[in-house]
Design a protein around this motif. Structure first.
Motif, PDB file in Angstrom:
ATOM      1  N   UNK A 142     -56.512 -10.430 -27.654  1.00  0.00           N
ATOM      2  CA  UNK A 142     -57.111 -11.580 -28.323  1.00  0.00           C
ATOM      3  C   UNK A 142     -57.959 -12.403 -27.376  1.00  0.00           C
ATOM      4  N   UNK A 143     -57.480 -12.557 -26.150  1.00  0.00           N
ATOM      5  CA  UNK A 143     -58.249 -13.288 -25.146  1.00  0.00           C
ATOM      6  C   UNK A 143     -59.552 -12.559 -24.834  1.00  0.00           C
ATOM      7  N   UNK A 144     -59.481 -11.250 -24.661  1.00  0.00           N
ATOM      8  CA  UNK A 144     -60.681 -10.474 -24.341  1.00  0.00           C
ATOM      9  C   UNK A 144     -61.684 -10.533 -25.491  1.00  0.00           C
ATOM     10  N   UNK A 172     -58.692 -18.101 -12.325  1.00  0.00           N
ATOM     11  CA  UNK A 172     -58.308 -16.930 -11.534  1.00  0.00           C
ATOM     12  C   UNK A 172     -57.553 -15.923 -12.391  1.00  0.00           C
ATOM     13  N   UNK A 173     -56.643 -16.435 -13.206  1.00  0.00           N
ATOM     14  CA  UNK A 173     -55.907 -15.548 -14.117  1.00  0.00           C
ATOM     15  C   UNK A 173     -56.870 -14.866 -15.092  1.00  0.00           C
ATOM     16  N   UNK A 174     -57.776 -15.654 -15.676  1.00  0.00           N
ATOM     17  CA  UNK A 174     -58.714 -15.088 -16.649  1.00  0.00           C
ATOM     18  C   UNK A 174     -59.584 -14.022 -16.000  1.00  0.00           C
ATOM     19  N   UNK A 175     -60.040 -14.264 -14.779  1.00  0.00           N
ATOM     20  CA  UNK A 175     -60.858 -13.289 -14.071  1.00  0.00           C
ATOM     21  C   UNK A 175     -60.098 -11.984 -13.867  1.00  0.00           C
ATOM     22  N   UNK A 176     -58.824 -12.083 -13.468  1.00  0.00           N
ATOM     23  CA  UNK A 176     -58.005 -10.889 -13.257  1.00  0.00           C
ATOM     24  C   UNK A 176     -57.787 -10.128 -14.570  1.00  0.00           C
ATOM     25  N   UNK A 180     -58.885  -6.334 -15.486  1.00  0.00           N
ATOM     26  CA  UNK A 180     -57.841  -5.394 -15.874  1.00  0.00           C
ATOM     27  C   UNK A 180     -58.159  -4.711 -17.197  1.00  0.00           C
ATOM     28  N   UNK A 181     -58.642  -5.483 -18.175  1.00  0.00           N
ATOM     29  CA  UNK A 181     -58.825  -4.967 -19.526  1.00  0.00           C
ATOM     30  C   UNK A 181     -60.184  -4.296 -19.737  1.00  0.00           C
ATOM     31  N   UNK A 182     -61.197  -4.682 -18.975  1.00  0.00           N
ATOM     32  CA  UNK A 182     -62.540  -4.135 -19.203  1.00  0.00           C
ATOM     33  C   UNK A 182     -63.039  -3.256 -18.064  1.00  0.00           C
ATOM     34  N   UNK A 183     -62.416  -3.374 -16.905  1.00  0.00           N
ATOM     35  CA  UNK A 183     -62.892  -2.625 -15.743  1.00  0.00           C
ATOM     36  C   UNK A 183     -64.080  -3.279 -15.071  1.00  0.00           C
ATOM     37  N   UNK A 184     -64.496  -4.449 -15.579  1.00  0.00           N
ATOM     38  CA  UNK A 184     -65.633  -5.160 -15.010  1.00  0.00           C
ATOM     39  C   UNK A 184     -65.273  -6.618 -14.764  1.00  0.00           C
TER      40      UNK A 184
END
Length: 248
Positions: A142-144, A172-176, A180-184
């Motif tokens: 949902x976040x992505x 920082x959490x959002x960036x990680x 993790x989820x998109x590979x970018x």
């Protein structure tokens, strides 16, 4: 994680009312103590961990301004928030001088306090590197989805910090999570969207390249040209000319 909040006010009823009726734990804070003036607050802080001090300005023995001045001398000192009926520019000047950036005037409503402490919590999360716990694939996806929607709408001047603020997440959490989820990284996703949009615009016969540059977030057309050529191996002008040739 709940952050420890100290209330400082010589009016006991005001302190108790604020401690009792405001939903502090919902905002991420715990009332660790109450004191009636700045001197008592300093003594309390010596023996207790305090992340935030919410203090009145006008108090006997030691006022809020002097309390802020004393706290500024300490390493990793608490954030100070002034809650006062004194709408005076001199007080505001002193607050800035001693590192106070949050200033709430009495009487204040719950929404104003909530908004102020929401911002404070985000700042403390970054200071102590507190990341939001992962709550499962559904929440992450949902976040992505919101990240994707944000970039598609705000590609011109969107930033990770702005997006994190909208989602009430630690940057920082959002960036990680994005990686993790998109590979970018966020900047890579933003760049992809800008370049795709630029290609769409270059296919239009009526849009100038320097206008396209601004429309996709580049204030300097030369930077846009370099970025486009790095992605596609040709300049925006060459891309536009080649497209026109294929259409003839």
């Amino acid at each position: 994680m709940l952050y420890e909040l100290l209330l400082v006010d010589d009016e006991e009823n005001s302190r108790n009312g604020l401690a009792t009726y405001f939903p502090w734990e919902e905002q991420g804070f715990h009332i660790c103590g109450q004191t009636s003036h700045g001197g008592e607050a300093l003594d309390f802080i010596k023996s207790h961990k305090v992340h935030v001090v919410l203090t009145d300005i006008s108090m006997p023995v030691m006022d809020g301004i002097e309390l802020a001045r004393q706290l500024q001398k300490e390493t990793d000192h608490p954030l100070v928030v002034f809650l006062s009926a004194y709408d005076d520019f001199q007080y505001a000047q002193n607050a800035i001088r001693y590192g106070v950036r949050f200033y709430i005037l009495k009487p204040s409503d719950f929404e104003e306090i909530k908004e102020t402490f929401r911002e404070i919590k985000q700042e403390l999360d970054q200071r102590y590197e507190v990341f939001e716990p992962l709550k499962g694939v559904h929440d992450e996806d949902g976040i992505i989805a919101q990240v994707t929607e944000y970039i598609s709408q705000e590609y011109r001047d969107g930033t990770l910090t702005k997006l994190a603020g909208k989602l009430y997440l630690n940057p920082s959490y959002l960036s990680q999570l994005i990686k993790l989820k998109t590979g970018k990284n966020f900047v890579d996703l933003l760049f992809d969207t800008r370049m795709n949009k630029a290609c769409q615009l270059l296919k239009s016969q009526d849009v100038k390249i320097y206008n396209i540059s601004e429309m996709v977030g580049y204030t300097n057309p030369n930077n846009f040209t370099r970025a486009f050529k790095a992605r596609y191996g040709q300049s925006p002008r060459e891309y536009q000319t080649a497209y026109k040739g294929r259409m003839q």
